[in-house]
Design an enzyme around this catalytic site. Structure first.
Site, short mmCIF file in Angstrom:
data_model
loop_
_atom_site.label_atom_id
_atom_site.label_comp_id
_atom_site.label_asym_id
_atom_site.label_seq_id
_atom_site.Cartn_x
_atom_site.Cartn_y
_atom_site.Cartn_z
N TYR A 226 23.67 33.46 13.75
CA TYR A 226 23.12 32.12 13.54
C TYR A 226 21.60 32.08 13.53
CZ TYR A 226 23.18 32.55 18.64
OH TYR A 226 23.04 33.01 19.91
N LYS A 315 26.34 18.93 24.18
CA LYS A 315 27.50 19.48 24.88
C LYS A 315 28.70 18.54 24.82
CE LYS A 315 26.24 23.33 26.92
NZ LYS A 315 26.38 23.44 28.29
N CYS A 412 66.42 13.37 47.68
CA CYS A 412 67.72 13.04 48.28
C CYS A 412 68.17 14.02 49.35
CB CYS A 412 68.78 12.93 47.19
SG CYS A 412 69.24 14.53 46.48
N CYS A 426 67.68 20.19 41.79
CA CYS A 426 68.36 19.50 42.88
C CYS A 426 69.85 19.48 42.57
CB CYS A 426 67.82 18.07 42.98
SG CYS A 426 68.91 16.96 43.87
N CYS A 432 71.22 11.64 43.74
CA CYS A 432 69.76 11.70 43.77
C CYS A 432 69.15 10.53 42.98
CB CYS A 432 69.28 13.02 43.20
SG CYS A 432 67.51 13.25 43.34
#
Ligand code: IVH
Length: 673
Positions: A226, A315, A412, A426, A432
């Site tokens: 660059y 930025k 639960c 679970c 639940c």
């Protein structure tokens, strides 16, 4: 602040910045995010601006980088490698443009806008077109000789192409690691038990500073050029656009995403456009660089304290930040999957404040070894949920304990089981709270109890209003309960209540599938029903007995055993039976009337659906397949049977009609109830 307190803070900031810049530049192992570093830096700049008496020549604000390590030979740059001033807002950008216009004495300045790659600045010296040296920026004046390593970068020409090659050319650019290369590299690091790199920039820096170039050669580094330092002979550029074109002609890689823009509005448009595409780019960028295009104007503007007045970095909000873990929650999803989530001290990442980040699953949590009290790097890319990249180990408190994943569901209290993959689930599916909607929706679905009219919207209302806490509550619903709900009237309410009542008469495979036992789909439900014949026998089976069922392995057996051992689940099952849910009694495997027989169904049956016939046959131990072969024991042909009957006859396979089937099943003449 008191006067001497300000002086003390300035000294503290200088020490902090020196420390962190050494970690970043020399050790390639930063402890804080770039955003945090920038904040400390800005605080010191502000103190030195308001209190010139505290400014010091050795302040980190007065130099570009940190001293190089001694592993590579020092290289003094012919022209210093400058750094860029940063702007973070539209206002600061407008101020930069105003200063440029005032100094140049005209409006509508032309800039070249380029992505600001987050890599490592490099200087490449070509003598008569041949790459003779490559050096890092170091402190801006003296860098490190990394020629051997840079020569391994495939996109870096070892000899320039084309004509009018300069006698000496010092090309400036950025060495970086694209995202895919970064991921591959970290996967390889993990495979060898190595430490993963925190981000592509560190990985690029670490790769370039490898003492063994053969290691660097394995790293998929890339390069974009660059700018330039010394430029003697050859084609001489008069603007940044020309410079990039000439570099490209010489065979050097330049970023195709650059654009010529006018005024700060043009800059801003580019910034916003690139920002939208940021997450799709193949490499990481932390901002945009605007450079006054005309070199005569650049010379007129000059530089101040080692950054040019003619360029600025705009930025983007940091996509990563470092913060503390205040706690680790375990959330239960609607299917019972347990997800660990870190509760964080709020921190700005990618422009939003983040206070939670997912840890995905117990394995991921264990792999990253995140602990309460840890400092962690949080990342937010695109619109995705913030995630924890890793722990900053040096900042771990001495007393931080490894996280123990719960063995009971936090909602639960049911046991937690691991599925065949990485998910912890679970086992209290029927009770639940977290899973209510999903459990009821599944229970009512077509291949389960098939309650027509009990759709998602209705289930949602039933759960939200507390009318259905478990699937057993469905059977107590009245027309009055339902008629009150949105989009329901007396008529549809009556239909739903009737459908619920009709669903009481089901089959054991459907019932088992409807329970939503983890790992138990339709096929497994059928196999279980065939093998055990009764719910009682299945519920009494231990894991060993369960693995005797075809296709049931240890993981599935465990999921089933845990499900039925959960007292709450048993209560719901008892409530369902008490509410009148029932199914025909089956003969267990070994004694089934059609045990071991292979049957094919074809054509339309009058008194039952194809599914019902299949279920009934399977209940007697038969295997129902779709194709007729010599292994078929008999074919059941309904109306308009088609080619399968002909094939059966050709093979000598017996064909029975619906009446014959009913005789096998012990049912009366065709009549739908
Ligand atoms: S120009 C005098 N252009 O950002 C201008 N820098 O803080 C010198 N960078 O050291 C830099 N992409 O490592 C420029 N398109 C770009 C860039 C870029 C990344 C890095 C470079 C430089 C730092 C400036």
């Amino acid at each position: 602040m008191m006067q001497d307190a300000v002086a003390a803070r300035a000294a503290e900031l200088r020490a902090l910045l020196d420390y962190h810049s050494h970690r970043y530049y020399v050790l390639d192992d930063p402890e804080i995010s770039d955003a945090d570093y920038d904040r400390l830096f800005a605080e010191l700049v502000e103190i030195e601006r308001t209190r010139p008496d505290l400014a010091r020549a050795d302040s980190p604000t007065q130099r570009v980088g940190a001293r190089p390590s001694t592993a590579f030979a020092p290289v003094t740059h012919g022209q210093p490698m400058l750094s860029l001033a940063n702007v973070f807002s539209e206002q600061e950008l407008a101020d930069f443009d105003r200063r440029v216009r005032e100094r140049l004495g005209h409006d509508d300045v032309t800039y070249v806008a380029e992505p600001k790659l987050d890599g490592l600045a490099i200087s490449l010296i070509y003598e008569h077109g041949v790459l003779v040296r490559a050096a890092t920026r170091g402190d801006g004046t003296t860098g490190e000789d990394v020629t051997a390593n840079v020569r391994t970068i495939r996109t870096c020409p070892l000899r320039l192409r084309g004509t009018e090659i300069p006698d000496t050319l010092d090309v400036r650019g950025e060495v970086y690691l694209p995202h895919d290369g970064f991921l591959r590299l970290n996967a390889a690091q993990a495979a060898h038990g190595g430490k993963p790199f925190a981000n592509p920039r560190n990985a690029a820096a670490g790769s370039l500073r490898q003492l063994d170039p053969s290691v660097t050669a394995q790293r998929p580094l890339r390069l974009f050029c660059y700018g330039s330092g010394d430029w003697l002979g050859g084609r001489v550029p008069h603007s940044q656009t020309e410079l990039l074109e000439i570099l490209a002609d010489y065979g050097l890689p330049v970023n195709p995403d650059r654009r010529v823009v006018t005024g700060y509005k043009g800059c801003l448009e580019y910034y916003e456009d690139l920002g939208r595409r940021r997450s799709q780019l193949a490499y990481e960028i932390d901002g945009v660089v605007y450079k006054v295009n005309d070199f005569a104007e650049q010379r007129a503007l000059g530089e101040v304290s080692r950054s040019p007045r003619w360029a600025v970095a705009h930025k983007y909000p940091a996509e990563e930040a470092v913060t503390r873990v205040l706690g680790i929650d375990v959330q239960v999803g609607r299917t019972g999957a347990l997800t660990p989530v870190a509760v964080l001290a709020p921190v700005a990442v990618g422009g939003v404040v983040v206070s939670h980040a997912t840890l995905h699953n117990p394995d991921e949590l264990a792999r990253k070894d995140v602990r309460v009290g840890d400092a962690v790097t949080v990342r937010r890319a695109g619109d995705v949920i913030p995630e924890i990249v890793g722990v900053v180990r040096d900042l771990r408190p001495d007393d931080a304990q490894p996280f123990r994943f719960p063995d009971r569901c936090p909602v639960c209290g049911s046991p937690v089981v691991r599925d065949r993959g990485v998910v912890a689930r679970c086992a209290g599916g029927l009770v639940c709270q977290a899973q209510r909607r999903e459990t009821i929706r599944h229970f009512a679905s077509r291949r389960a109890l098939d309650i027509v009219g009990l759709g998602d919207k209705l289930v949602e209302q039933l759960v939200d209003r507390g009318l259905a806490k478990t699937v057993a509550d469905l059977f107590a619903l009245t027309v009055a309960d339902l008629a009150d709900l949105d989009h329901m009237g007396e008529r549809s309410a009556t239909k739903v209540v009737q459908a619920i009542a009709a669903s009481r008469a089901t089959t054991l495979p459907r019932f088992l599938y409807a329970l939503g036992i983890p790992e138990v789909g339709e096929a497994t439900a059928r196999a279980l029903a065939q093998h055990f014949a009764s719910l009682e026998a299945l519920m009494a089976a231990d894991e060993n007995e369960l693995t005797a069922v075809p296709d049931v392995g240890p993981v599935v057996a465990r999921a089933i055993a845990v499900f039925f051992s959960e007292p709450h689940n048993r209560e719901v099952i008892a409530a369902l039976q008490a509410a009148g849910v029932h199914w025909p009694v089956l003969t267990p495997t070994g004694g089934g009337a059609l045990q071991g027989k292979t049957v094919v169904l074809t054509g339309t049956l009058e008194g039952m659906t194809r599914d019902e016939a299949r279920e009934a046959l399977e209940g007697l131990g038969a295997k129902v397949t779709s194709g007729v072969s010599v292994r078929t024991d008999f074919v059941v042909a309904g109306r308009d049977p088609g080619g399968k009957v002909e094939r059966a006859r050709a093979l000598g396979v017996p064909v029975i009609d619906e009446q014959g089937l009913r005789a096998w099943l012990g049912k009366g003449p065709a009549a739908r109830d």
